[in-house]
Write a protein that holds these residues in place. Sequence first.
Motif, short mmCIF file in Angstrom:
data_model
loop_
_atom_site.label_atom_id
_atom_site.label_comp_id
_atom_site.label_asym_id
_atom_site.label_seq_id
_atom_site.Cartn_x
_atom_site.Cartn_y
_atom_site.Cartn_z
N THR A 178 -17.77 26.47 36.64
CA THR A 178 -18.44 26.31 35.35
C THR A 178 -17.57 26.77 34.19
O THR A 178 -17.86 26.44 33.03
CB THR A 178 -19.78 27.08 35.32
OG1 THR A 178 -19.51 28.50 35.39
CG2 THR A 178 -20.66 26.69 36.49
N VAL A 179 -16.54 27.54 34.47
CA VAL A 179 -15.61 27.98 33.43
C VAL A 179 -14.27 27.29 33.59
O VAL A 179 -13.60 26.96 32.60
CB VAL A 179 -15.41 29.52 33.49
CG1 VAL A 179 -14.51 29.98 32.34
CG2 VAL A 179 -16.73 30.24 33.46
N ASN A 180 -13.88 27.07 34.81
CA ASN A 180 -12.55 26.54 35.12
C ASN A 180 -12.69 25.30 36.01
O ASN A 180 -12.35 25.33 37.19
CB ASN A 180 -11.74 27.64 35.83
CG ASN A 180 -10.33 27.20 36.16
OD1 ASN A 180 -9.69 26.49 35.40
ND2 ASN A 180 -9.84 27.64 37.32
N PRO A 181 -13.21 24.20 35.44
CA PRO A 181 -13.53 23.02 36.26
C PRO A 181 -12.33 22.37 36.92
O PRO A 181 -12.50 21.60 37.87
CB PRO A 181 -14.22 22.08 35.27
CG PRO A 181 -13.78 22.53 33.92
CD PRO A 181 -13.58 24.00 34.03
N GLU A 182 -11.13 22.64 36.46
CA GLU A 182 -9.94 22.05 37.05
C GLU A 182 -9.20 23.04 37.95
O GLU A 182 -8.04 22.85 38.28
CB GLU A 182 -9.00 21.53 35.95
CG GLU A 182 -9.64 20.53 35.00
CD GLU A 182 -10.24 19.33 35.72
OE1 GLU A 182 -9.65 18.91 36.74
OE2 GLU A 182 -11.29 18.82 35.27
N GLY A 183 -9.88 24.13 38.35
CA GLY A 183 -9.24 25.13 39.19
C GLY A 183 -9.13 24.68 40.64
O GLY A 183 -9.80 23.73 41.08
N MET A 184 -8.31 25.38 41.41
CA MET A 184 -8.10 25.08 42.82
C MET A 184 -9.13 25.80 43.67
O MET A 184 -9.46 26.96 43.41
CB MET A 184 -6.69 25.50 43.26
CG MET A 184 -6.42 25.31 44.75
SD MET A 184 -4.82 25.99 45.29
CE MET A 184 -3.72 24.76 44.60
N GLY A 185 -9.62 25.13 44.70
CA GLY A 185 -10.43 25.79 45.71
C GLY A 185 -9.50 26.62 46.58
O GLY A 185 -8.72 26.08 47.38
N LEU A 186 -9.54 27.92 46.44
CA LEU A 186 -8.53 28.79 47.03
C LEU A 186 -8.77 29.04 48.52
O LEU A 186 -9.85 29.47 48.92
CB LEU A 186 -8.47 30.13 46.31
CG LEU A 186 -8.10 30.11 44.83
CD1 LEU A 186 -8.17 31.52 44.25
CD2 LEU A 186 -6.71 29.52 44.62
N VAL A 187 -7.78 28.75 49.33
CA VAL A 187 -7.71 29.17 50.72
C VAL A 187 -6.32 29.76 50.93
O VAL A 187 -5.35 29.32 50.29
CB VAL A 187 -7.96 28.02 51.73
CG1 VAL A 187 -9.38 27.51 51.62
CG2 VAL A 187 -6.97 26.90 51.53
N PRO A 188 -6.15 30.77 51.76
CA PRO A 188 -4.85 31.44 51.88
C PRO A 188 -3.70 30.50 52.18
O PRO A 188 -2.62 30.61 51.59
CB PRO A 188 -5.09 32.43 53.03
CG PRO A 188 -6.54 32.77 52.94
CD PRO A 188 -7.20 31.48 52.55
#
Length: 447
Positions: free
Chosen positions: A400-410
């Motif tokens: 909702t703040v960073n719609p272009e962010g990465m879905g983080l997995v190690p």
Amino acid sequence: FKRGGDVCLSEMHRIACPTLVLHGSDDVICHEDHARYITRCIPNALLEIISGGKHNLHMKHADKFRTLVAEFLSDDVTEATRDVVDEPQPDIDQIAYGFMGSKALFSALRAGVFDAIDSATEASQHGSYASFEEIESSCDGIRGERLRTLLSACVAVQLIHRKIDESGADAFRLPKASADQLCKRSRRYWGDYLSMQVDGQFYNRLADIDGTMRDGTQASHGYESWFASDPDAAARYTMAQHNGSLATAYALHKRLPELGTKFPSMRMLDVGGGSGAFSIATARKIPGATTVVLDLPNVIETAKEIISQEEESVRERISTLALSATDPGRWDAVVDEGSFDVVLMSYVSGSVPSVALTSLYKNAHRALKPNGTLVVHDFFVDNDGFGPTNAALWALAHVTVNPEGMGLVPRRVIGMLGEEGFVAPRVYDLIPGMTQMIVARKKQSVS
């Protein structure tokens, strides 16, 4: 190993084939936590715990061992068949109504319910239960049946315990977790973070999650835009984050005590350092450490106020730098190459657009001295994709703040770090069931 690496920790994320992890429940050489950790780190891994098995389970439990391996390798038991038999079922009611329990927590926090019970039981000769009247007299503006309804909701979700006393009246006490985390006099209190940030800011933003998911837009696109357009929101966010981050910062040092021994005169760059909580904890824990908190200009203003309240011996070793973490051009101008022993990025990787991550990690590599340490701490979902639940939910909130962010997995982040020249990555849990950190180092210079 002789070069300070760790094949298990640094290479597990590369395994792509289906993997069977076997462990004996009575193994005294390798704890079960290791087997579960390996299963989390390898995508598509299956864990089987053999009851009564020890380290030589392949010998003492040879029949069971052979059966499990044969099933795993056989086409007779397909992945789909195993999933149908063993898969956990969702509690739809609990998921659908969960926000109501959250709201009960937030309302009780703001009304002072937990502090009221804590004060009443502290003053009691028996130190046990508080009456309804004692709670009502101390709460802020909530009376009568509304307070009873709120207390019932908190009892139902086990935030508060209730009994009927000898006179037939309700009596209330706090379970240990609530007393430790929701009462202001406790050193582990983080209620302001829950109330001010989780409820006051993110719950409001999640109200339009459908629109954000459809078109990737929000009232403000990214933390930088949000904080620039609303300085009060930036200040509230930073203050709330401080309430939740100090304990996490101390946990980091407890998890990585080698930072203090390896770098007794550590110089640390605290990227996206917010309130300065991690820098404050570092300066308190390591007497020879100096730190630089790098964050957005209006965040730094709040950080300066918080840092100024520290003892002189701490605050004099913490400086600030007003700079966007995603501005690679300005990094080159103001951050000297090879000038830091440690670069810390806590809650940064999931808070910036995915296209900015390459430059972010490149800048971290440039800022570090040879053999320096990078710590990336965030809401990571395990490589196997099954959780932790709270990490996955926080990642959703960040959309909702960073719609272009990465879905983080190690494994994704470790791959990016490797491309920038980092070596020997290790993955650790930090906040149990919520956050993880990747610790990697810059290669030692070859003379």
